[in-house]
Design a protein around this motif. Structure first.
Motif, PDB file in Angstrom:
ATOM      1  N   LYS A   1       0.836  -1.188   0.000  1.00 20.23           N
ATOM      2  CA  LYS A   1       0.000   0.000   0.000  1.00 20.23           C
ATOM      3  C   LYS A   1       0.874   1.242   0.000  1.00 20.23           C
ATOM      4  O   LYS A   1       1.699   1.431   0.880  1.00 20.23           O
ATOM      5  CB  LYS A   1      -0.915   0.009   1.220  1.00 20.23           C
ATOM      6  CG  LYS A   1      -1.927  -1.106   1.192  1.00 20.23           C
ATOM      7  CD  LYS A   1      -2.886  -0.996   2.352  1.00 20.23           C
ATOM      8  CE  LYS A   1      -3.871  -2.141   2.309  1.00 20.23           C
ATOM      9  NZ  LYS A   1      -4.925  -1.971   3.317  1.00 20.23           N
ATOM     10  N   ILE A   2       0.652   2.080  -1.017  1.00 26.31           N
ATOM     11  CA  ILE A   2       1.335   3.364  -1.103  1.00 26.31           C
ATOM     12  C   ILE A   2       0.294   4.403  -1.471  1.00 26.31           C
ATOM     13  O   ILE A   2      -0.762   4.088  -1.983  1.00 26.31           O
ATOM     14  CB  ILE A   2       2.493   3.348  -2.128  1.00 26.31           C
ATOM     15  CG1 ILE A   2       1.992   2.882  -3.498  1.00 26.31           C
ATOM     16  CG2 ILE A   2       3.631   2.479  -1.656  1.00 26.31           C
ATOM     17  CD1 ILE A   2       3.053   2.908  -4.572  1.00 26.31           C
ATOM     18  N   GLY A   3       0.585   5.660  -1.238  1.00 20.92           N
ATOM     19  CA  GLY A   3      -0.395   6.706  -1.544  1.00 20.92           C
ATOM     20  C   GLY A   3      -1.092   7.123  -0.256  1.00 20.92           C
ATOM     21  O   GLY A   3      -0.567   6.923   0.827  1.00 20.92           O
ATOM     22  N   PRO A   4      -2.270   7.648  -0.290  1.00 22.60           N
ATOM     23  CA  PRO A   4      -3.121   7.843  -1.462  1.00 22.60           C
ATOM     24  C   PRO A   4      -2.819   9.155  -2.179  1.00 22.60           C
ATOM     25  O   PRO A   4      -2.197  10.054  -1.625  1.00 22.60           O
ATOM     26  CB  PRO A   4      -4.514   7.884  -0.855  1.00 22.60           C
ATOM     27  CG  PRO A   4      -4.302   8.509   0.486  1.00 22.60           C
ATOM     28  CD  PRO A   4      -2.948   8.015   0.945  1.00 22.60           C
TER      29      PRO A   4
ATOM     30  N   PRO B   1     -10.445   7.684   1.720  1.00 25.65           N
ATOM     31  CA  PRO B   1      -9.593   6.528   1.378  1.00 25.65           C
ATOM     32  C   PRO B   1     -10.471   5.290   1.171  1.00 25.65           C
ATOM     33  O   PRO B   1     -11.460   5.093   1.868  1.00 25.65           O
ATOM     34  CB  PRO B   1      -8.706   6.363   2.603  1.00 25.65           C
ATOM     35  CG  PRO B   1      -8.711   7.705   3.260  1.00 25.65           C
ATOM     36  CD  PRO B   1     -10.078   8.273   2.990  1.00 25.65           C
ATOM     37  N   ARG B   2     -10.122   4.471   0.178  1.00 24.27           N
ATOM     38  CA  ARG B   2     -10.882   3.275  -0.143  1.00 24.27           C
ATOM     39  C   ARG B   2      -9.955   2.072  -0.166  1.00 24.27           C
ATOM     40  O   ARG B   2      -8.766   2.202  -0.409  1.00 24.27           O
ATOM     41  CB  ARG B   2     -11.542   3.402  -1.523  1.00 24.27           C
ATOM     42  CG  ARG B   2     -12.448   4.602  -1.709  1.00 24.27           C
ATOM     43  CD  ARG B   2     -13.707   4.541  -0.872  1.00 24.27           C
ATOM     44  NE  ARG B   2     -14.507   3.368  -1.111  1.00 24.27           N
ATOM     45  CZ  ARG B   2     -15.531   3.298  -1.924  1.00 24.27           C
ATOM     46  NH1 ARG B   2     -15.914   4.349  -2.602  1.00 24.27           N
ATOM     47  NH2 ARG B   2     -16.201   2.179  -2.065  1.00 24.27           N
TER      48      ARG B   2
ATOM     49  N   GLY C   1     -15.186   6.998  -6.586  1.00 24.57           N
ATOM     50  CA  GLY C   1     -15.193   8.346  -7.121  1.00 24.57           C
ATOM     51  C   GLY C   1     -16.607   8.812  -7.396  1.00 24.57           C
ATOM     52  O   GLY C   1     -17.581   8.235  -6.918  1.00 24.57           O
ATOM     53  N   GLY C   2     -16.704   9.864  -8.193  1.00 27.21           N
ATOM     54  CA  GLY C   2     -17.992  10.472  -8.471  1.00 27.21           C
ATOM     55  C   GLY C   2     -18.564  10.065  -9.813  1.00 27.21           C
ATOM     56  O   GLY C   2     -17.971   9.292 -10.557  1.00 27.21           O
TER      57      GLY C   2
ATOM     58  N   CYS D   1      -2.852   3.885  -4.580  1.00 27.16           N
ATOM     59  CA  CYS D   1      -2.174   5.162  -4.746  1.00 27.16           C
ATOM     60  C   CYS D   1      -3.162   6.274  -5.024  1.00 27.16           C
ATOM     61  O   CYS D   1      -2.973   7.397  -4.595  1.00 27.16           O
ATOM     62  CB  CYS D   1      -1.191   5.115  -5.915  1.00 27.16           C
ATOM     63  SG  CYS D   1       0.167   4.001  -5.685  1.00 27.16           S
ATOM     64  N   VAL D   2      -4.202   5.971  -5.797  1.00 23.97           N
ATOM     65  CA  VAL D   2      -5.161   6.999  -6.200  1.00 23.97           C
ATOM     66  C   VAL D   2      -6.497   6.830  -5.501  1.00 23.97           C
ATOM     67  O   VAL D   2      -7.522   7.244  -5.983  1.00 23.97           O
ATOM     68  CB  VAL D   2      -5.354   6.996  -7.733  1.00 23.97           C
ATOM     69  CG1 VAL D   2      -4.092   7.357  -8.431  1.00 23.97           C
ATOM     70  CG2 VAL D   2      -5.922   5.687  -8.229  1.00 23.97           C
TER      71      VAL D   2
END
Length: 141
Positions: free
Chosen positions: A6-9, A17-18, A58-59, A135-136
């Motif tokens: 796990k890296i990011g977000p 965060p998800r 996301g949206g 990350c995203v």
């Protein structure tokens, strides 16, 4: 089996965060919703018990929707994109390339470059995408 790192977000300040709930086995589908930036990432995967799971983070904004259904023996080789300049580190573009040369992309180029390279022996398709999604994982909703 290798475990995801796990890296990011990365992402805008309007999301949360998800993470996925079940241990992944195979990636089936990837989707990107975008406009000037990445608005949402969707994916379908099979877990280690053989159950199918669909996620969309996301949206619902974004006039462009791209979807890639992975074929048998197809997996994601490359994941790259761009992000906006500080303080808005949201993801502005995203591109995934498979071992069969098929590509899915969305968004518009930003000022920073992002790339995730993960050398995985088992299940490269899902785990590479999973690492990148972590990350995203903060995408404005």
């Amino acid at each position: 089996m290798s475990k995801p790192v796990k890296i990011g977000p990365w992402g805008g300040d309007g999301g949360e965060p998800r993470d996925i709930e079940y241990t992944p086995l195979a990636l089936v589908r990837v989707a990107i919703r975008s406009g000037d930036a990445i608005n949402a990432i969707g994916f379908t995967y099979v877990d280690t018990s053989g159950n199918l799971h669909e996620e969309e983070w996301g949206g619902s904004e974004g006039e462009k929707f791209e979807e890639l259904l992975l074929q048998e023996l197809e997996y994601v080789l490359e994941i790259s994109g761009t992000y906006g300049s500080s303080p808005e580190s949201y993801v502005t573009s995203l591109e995934l390339v498979t071992n069969k040369g098929r590509t899915i992309r969305g968004g518009t180029a930003g000022s920073g470059v992002l790339s995730v390279v993960v050398n995985l022996v088992l299940f490269p398709s899902f785990l590479r995408l999973y690492v990148f999604l972590l990350c995203v994982s903060v995408i404005d909703t």
